[in-house]
Design an enzyme around this catalytic site. Structure first.
Site, PDB file in Angstrom:
ATOM      1  N   TRP A  69      63.931 -37.761 -28.546  1.00 29.54           N
ATOM      2  CA  TRP A  69      64.426 -37.149 -27.314  1.00 29.54           C
ATOM      3  C   TRP A  69      65.822 -36.554 -27.463  1.00 29.54           C
ATOM      4  O   TRP A  69      66.681 -37.107 -28.139  1.00 29.54           O
ATOM      5  CB  TRP A  69      64.492 -38.186 -26.197  1.00 29.54           C
TER       6      TRP A  69
ATOM      7  N   GLU B  23      57.425 -46.528 -22.252  1.00 33.99           N
ATOM      8  CA  GLU B  23      57.172 -47.355 -21.062  1.00 33.99           C
ATOM      9  C   GLU B  23      55.739 -47.884 -21.034  1.00 33.99           C
ATOM     10  O   GLU B  23      55.377 -48.668 -20.170  1.00 33.99           O
ATOM     11  CB  GLU B  23      57.424 -46.527 -19.791  1.00 33.99           C
TER      12      GLU B  23
ATOM     13  N   THR C 112      64.652 -45.975 -24.166  1.00 36.47           N
ATOM     14  CA  THR C 112      64.159 -44.600 -24.241  1.00 36.47           C
ATOM     15  C   THR C 112      65.178 -43.663 -23.623  1.00 36.47           C
ATOM     16  O   THR C 112      65.819 -43.998 -22.624  1.00 36.47           O
ATOM     17  CB  THR C 112      62.804 -44.431 -23.526  1.00 36.47           C
TER      18      THR C 112
ATOM     19  N   LYS D 292      61.933 -32.776 -26.549  1.00 39.48           N
ATOM     20  CA  LYS D 292      61.499 -33.656 -27.639  1.00 39.48           C
ATOM     21  C   LYS D 292      61.423 -32.865 -28.933  1.00 39.48           C
ATOM     22  O   LYS D 292      60.632 -31.946 -29.066  1.00 39.48           O
ATOM     23  CB  LYS D 292      60.155 -34.290 -27.316  1.00 39.48           C
TER      24      LYS D 292
HETATM   25  P1  AMP Z   1      58.335 -41.679 -25.915  1.00 35.42           P
HETATM   26  O1  AMP Z   1      58.646 -42.551 -24.778  1.00 35.42           O
HETATM   27  O2  AMP Z   1      59.512 -41.313 -26.732  1.00 35.42           O
HETATM   28  O3  AMP Z   1      57.193 -42.200 -26.711  1.00 35.42           O
HETATM   29  O4  AMP Z   1      57.845 -40.297 -25.323  1.00 35.42           O
HETATM   30  C1  AMP Z   1      56.791 -40.193 -24.399  1.00 35.42           C
HETATM   31  C2  AMP Z   1      56.615 -38.756 -23.998  1.00 35.42           C
HETATM   32  O5  AMP Z   1      56.325 -37.946 -25.149  1.00 35.42           O
HETATM   33  C3  AMP Z   1      55.480 -38.494 -23.048  1.00 35.42           C
HETATM   34  O6  AMP Z   1      55.823 -38.767 -21.713  1.00 35.42           O
HETATM   35  C4  AMP Z   1      55.219 -37.017 -23.300  1.00 35.42           C
HETATM   36  O7  AMP Z   1      56.143 -36.197 -22.608  1.00 35.42           O
HETATM   37  C5  AMP Z   1      55.469 -36.881 -24.789  1.00 35.42           C
HETATM   38  N1  AMP Z   1      54.208 -37.034 -25.536  1.00 35.42           N
HETATM   39  C6  AMP Z   1      53.754 -38.135 -26.160  1.00 35.42           C
HETATM   40  N2  AMP Z   1      52.566 -37.901 -26.749  1.00 35.42           N
HETATM   41  C7  AMP Z   1      52.256 -36.619 -26.497  1.00 35.42           C
HETATM   42  C8  AMP Z   1      51.148 -35.767 -26.807  1.00 35.42           C
HETATM   43  N3  AMP Z   1      50.134 -36.181 -27.549  1.00 35.42           N
HETATM   44  N4  AMP Z   1      51.179 -34.507 -26.347  1.00 35.42           N
HETATM   45  C9  AMP Z   1      52.208 -34.050 -25.606  1.00 35.42           C
HETATM   46  N5  AMP Z   1      53.276 -34.794 -25.270  1.00 35.42           N
HETATM   47  C10 AMP Z   1      53.303 -36.061 -25.711  1.00 35.42           C
END
Ligand code: AMP
Length: 542
Positions: free
Chosen positions: A444, A331, A186, A439
């Site tokens: 990311w 994670e 990530t 994001k």
């Molecule tokens: P990832 O590890 O790439 O899946 O990203 C995780 C991160 O995406 C989380 O810690 C949030 O900051 C953001 N995220 C994931 N789902 C949501 C959601 N439904 N609403 C807002 N932010 C989200």
């Protein structure tokens, strides 16, 4: 006194054996990179996964050795999910949207020995192979007659010839359920990408949980379309839950535009789909433009970024499709919360229900969460007080691969980098992010990378990157720049300076020249203050 139940380790191989034995004729449909539609059954997945396992044994690949993929959602990728992990190796799904340099870094850090890739990504493989000396076998996910003869990629075989001659029987090994099964890097952290290393146990527990009625509610009656990529947290675990429930699986390949997704949803009578908001935006746009309707779709899970209210409305009001807002992280395998109503909410007027649906939802059994203040003390669940969101549970990381970044836990809890409220009913809502990342379209972008590149320009004294709301991509980065006294650089020159240094889609949308960047007492850039200063700013692309 111990219980007297059989002590069988929870292993991924049991999922594919179950799917084979109990749902062998269940369909798997894939749009291939060649453009055609491929169909076969769970029994075929199982047979070919055993051939993958035999091919890996034939290479003398050891227990826990890493096999990487650069691939879209498709049937061969699915076979690798079970063949690689089931035989005790670790499946490393690489995000092909990263810059080649990042991909090479990740492959070397993971010590990948085999790289399986869709032909779409041949140019990427050509760009990175010389920098990845540890990879001893390249496997193109194609038929033998599609294998290019002059690719320049060493030790390249076609997938079909690689597994073709292998036996279709295989005795899946039994081992400790805590053994590593797959990994995903990530960039949603500061510094170099870090890998979450999933185990067989965490994967199976997550697969059970994901199928629950208040989570994805998957069953053998569903036709399921994971639009979320298999290179992003194992497509939210759907391949595993699909094998567990025996649902039909529909894979979109690399065609994620509105028309392609809509056609597949209708042709395959998809009842449940999962993806990030950007993809659904393209789908809804295509449907509106062409006056189209869904005939089978009932539910969709939207997560990865906040789901815009208009999207929930459009799905519900115009199409009668239930939107389940979800939150999770790489994670966290990734599911943490899902938003479904409770019995007592059913009588509420639609506007009141909507307020709940917009939240990221309730913790799934297996995930515990709390919000804490700056002093580390737990804050009340009143729906107003916000704090850092911490989580714990059996499918949440306790450490990154190779111990990168040190111990990430705080008193046994994993700090998510998200800021949230939790209401008295346990519904969590993300209000902000404390981590310094952006994001865009579910992927990311590191603000630090963007700042470092700008700072490398001779005319730049200081640079701060912030994310700006964008109707299609959710967020897009811009960079605020202070020029060195007596020196000049234009917006265009600086944007050009990013070319080749990061992936194209990670290049900031705009450069804003400022007199100074607000700094805190310790010299740290105050991004919140900068965002306030830029509150009237409009993105050129929005
Ligand atoms: P990832 O590890 O790439 O899946 O990203 C995780 C991160 O995406 C989380 O810690 C949030 O900051 C953001 N995220 C994931 N789902 C949501 C959601 N439904 N609403 C807002 N932010 C989200």
């Amino acid at each position: 006194m111990l219980g007297l139940m059989q002590n069988q380790p929870l292993l991924i191989s049991s999922l594919i054996e179950h799917a084979d034995r109990h749902h062998g004729d269940g369909e798997i449909v894939s749009r291939r990179v060649e453009g055609d539609i491929h169909r076969y059954r769970w029994s075929d997945v199982a047979r070919r996964a055993r051939q993958v396992a035999n091919a890996l044994d034939g290479m003398q690949l050891l227990f826990s050795d890493r096999v990487a993929t650069l691939a879209w959602n498709g049937y061969r990728h699915l076979e690798l999910y079970f063949g690689v992990s089931g035989s005790g190796r670790v499946l490393h799904t690489i995000n092909p949207r990263l810059h080649p340099e990042q991909i090479a870094w990740i492959a070397n850090h993971a010590e990948d020995q085999v790289l399986c890739f869709d032909m779409t990504f041949l140019p990427l493989v050509q760009a990175v192979h010389a920098r990845c000396p540890g990879i001893r076998q390249y496997v193109a996910l194609c038929d033998e007659d599609r294998l290019p003869r002059d690719s320049g990629v060493p030790n390249l075989v076609s997938y079909e010839s690689w597994i073709g001659g292998q036996p279709t029987t295989y005795a899946w090994p039994s081992f400790d359920e805590n053994s590593a099964s797959s990994m995903c890097y990530t960039s949603g952290t500061t510094g170099n990408p870090k890998a979450a290393l999933y185990s067989h146990r965490s994967t199976i527990l997550h697969a059970y949980a994901a199928a629950l009625p208040d989570v994805m509610s998957l069953s053998a009656r569903d036709s399921v379309l994971p639009v979320v990529p298999m290179f992003h947290v194992n497509a939210w675990g759907i391949p595993y839950s699909a094998a567990l429930t025996g649902c039909k699986l529909v894979f979109p390949g690399g065609a994620l535009d509105g028309k392609s997704v809509y056609d597949l949803v209708e042709q395959e009578q998809v009842t449940f789909a999962a993806g990030v908001p950007t993809v659904w935006q393209m789908l809804l746009g295509h449907m509106k433009q062409n006056g189209l309707r869904f005939t089978a779709l009932k539910r969709t899970v939207i997560g990865g970024s906040a789901c815009p209210p208009a999207m929930i409305d459009a799905f519900r009001e115009e199409h009668g499709v239930d939107v389940l807002h979800a939150w999770g992280m790489t994670e966290m395998s990734p599911l943490g919360t899902l938003c479904t109503l409770k019995n007592k909410h059913l009588a509420l007027p639609p506007a009141e229900q909507m307020k709940i649906r917009l939240k990221q939802g309730r913790a799934i059994f297996g995930v515990d969460m709390k919000i804490v203040g700056d002093d580390g003390q737990e804050l009340p669940w009143d729906g107003k007080t916000y704090g850092d969101l911490h989580v714990k549970g059996p499918w949440i990381v306790r450490e990154y691969f190779k111990g990168e970044g040190g111990d990430p836990l705080v008193n046994g809890w994993f700090p998510t980098g998200d800021v949230a409220t939790i209401d008295a009913d346990g519904y969590m809502q993300i209000t902000d992010r404390s981590k310094d990342v952006i994001k865009s379209g579910g992927e990311w972008i590191s603000s630090i990378d963007i700042e470092n590149i700008a700072m490398a320009h001779p005319a730049v004294q200081m640079a701060a990157c912030v994310g700006m709301r964008h109707p299609k991509w959710d967020e897009r980065p811009i960079v605020a720049v202070v020029k060195k006294p007596g020196m000049d650089v234009s917006r265009e020159e600086l944007l050009k300076f990013y070319e080749g240094k990061i992936a194209k889609w990670q290049v900031p949308d705009d450069v804003v020249f400022v007199e100074a960047i607000p700094l805190g007492a310790t010299g740290k850039m105050l991004k919140t203050r900068l965002r306030e200063q830029l509150k009237d700013y409009k993105l050129p692309s929005a």
